[in-house]
Design a protein around this motif. Structure first.
Motif: not given
Length: 422
Positions: A275-286
């Motif tokens: 969940l942490d890696a998933y959240w970080e990768a998605n939010v990183g796109l911003t």
């Protein structure tokens, strides 16, 4: 000077890409309760599996197959809707291969190697010269043609794509050791203590779950493995270690074939399996300059594009202004008198007045009622957030109600909210 090898036909056009997409991805917790990991949403409009399939298509491969198993309906529906444009009259093909007990009537896919072996008659029917085995649950951009060229020119029995990762992050991957010519001399699957690279302490040389074979050679190895009663029928545990010991296994460096737009400073590869890696990768796109460029027209990420209206932002008054800053907002979204910051909204999300989102990954068709304040969250598809809900400000309250990670990210699903109402 040696004469370079010349090919009458691009190697990619002689290759079938076989994507292993049956894994559950249990570390994503409730996010994979209803879907396999490759079917999990990513990047605003895509699924994780779209990156692997897009890499194959952009590399020139026109024969694709996807093996599914765990809770496959969501994945199969997405593949049928988004990847049905390949045409047999152009010598193209796209096969979805659920576990259908083609070899043993009492056995589903026993492992990754078995997921290929049980469909070997279908693969042989197309007659590709080469078979590229791909994991369907990672996010990256890669030109497989470059790896295939190396495979042919090296004369390897198998070529394994590899990447340097921090040793602490390699416990869930295959880890290898290579000699000066990148021949693999040792391979261990998912080690508890990953061996570090002598040339780079603290890092391990990890398998990306990408393997290149000649089809006929792989067929021989799968038959041999299927006859071994002690085998677990897995590429990483059985096939690759056997070929390291008894054959010619070569490593292919991801840096030699990664695809980068001008804005991408480093090779991008993510296992978004937590969940942490998933959240970080998605939010990183911003980010202003994200590590992964989804706007690269030279290497598009193909997917199913829903027919939806443009995103809409309404109300322009103090305390009730529809706005999004440093965010990705997909089609069909309505931000109505709400504030969205450093967040990613998938298709059809509605955020109502006086709500605030920060560092949020919101999957499709979520409805966020008035006055909600949500921070550091992942919200599953179709969730109805009640009015006034506050998440991300009280760690103890969050952990009691939702799935909260050690890094403070909260996963919110509809069953979790339903329990609060009882």
């Amino acid at each position: 000077m040696a004469t370079p090898h010349r090919y009458t036909t691009p190697i990619a056009r002689q290759t079938m890409a076989y994507v292993l997409a049956g894994g559950r991805g249990s570390r994503l917790m409730e996010l994979t309760d209803r879907r396999a990991k490759p079917a999990v949403y990513f990047g605003g409009k895509s699924r994780i599996v779209d990156f692997t399939l897009s890499n194959a298509l952009n590399s020139g491969i026109r024969r694709l197959a996807v093996a599914t198993q765990y809770k496959a309906h969501s994945l199969i529906r997405h593949l049928q809707r988004g990847w049905n444009f390949l045409r047999t009259e152009r010598n193209e093909s796209f096969d979805i291969l659920p576990a259908s007990q083609r070899v043993n009537e009492d056995q589903w896919y026993a492992g990754t190697a078995d997921a290929v072996y049980q469909n070997i008659d279908i693969i042989d029917g197309y007659g590709p010269e080469y078979l590229l085995i791909l994991a369907g649950d990672h996010v990256y951009k890669m030109d497989y043609e470059r790896m295939l060229v190396q495979h042919v020119e090296s004369g390897a029995d198998v070529t394994v794509a590899c990447i340097e990762v921090p040793a602490a992050e390699a416990t869930g991957l295959g880890v290898m050791a290579v000699d000066a010519e990148d021949r693999i001399i040792d391979f261990v699957e998912k080690p508890t203590i990953p061996p570090e690279m002598p040339s780079r302490p603290g890092y391990a040389l990890a398998s990306m779950g990408i393997y290149a074979f000649r089809r006929e050679f792989l067929h021989e190895q799968l038959r041999r493995d299927a006859a071994d009663p002690h085998s677990s029928r897995d590429f990483g545990k059985d096939i690759i270690p056997y070929l390291v010991r008894h054959g010619h296994a070569v490593a292919h460096r991801f840096t030699d074939s990664c695809v980068r737009a001008s804005s991408e400073a480093e090779a991008y590869w993510r296992d978004v399996g937590t969940l942490d890696a998933y959240w970080e990768a998605n939010v990183g796109l911003t980010d202003v300059v994200p590590h992964l460029d989804l706007f690269d027209h030279d290497w598009p990420i193909w997917t199913h594009a829903e027919i939806v209206p443009p995103a809409k932002f309404v109300h322009d008054e103090d305390g009730r202004r529809g706005m999004a800053v440093s965010s990705l907002v997909s089609g069909g979204c309505i931000v109505s008198g709400a504030s969205v910051s450093r967040s990613l909204l998938f298709t059809g999300v509605q955020v109502h007045s006086h709500s605030q989102l920060r560092n949020a990954v919101v999957l499709p068709y979520v409805d966020i009622a008035r006055g909600a304040r949500l921070r550091d969250v992942v919200i599953d598809k179709g969730v109805r957030i009640p009015a006034g809900l506050i998440v991300g400000e009280d760690p103890e309250a969050d952990a009691a109600r939702f799935r909260r990670t050690p890094h403070g990210i909260c996963l919110i699903t509809q069953p979790m909210l339903d329990r609060l109402a009882t």
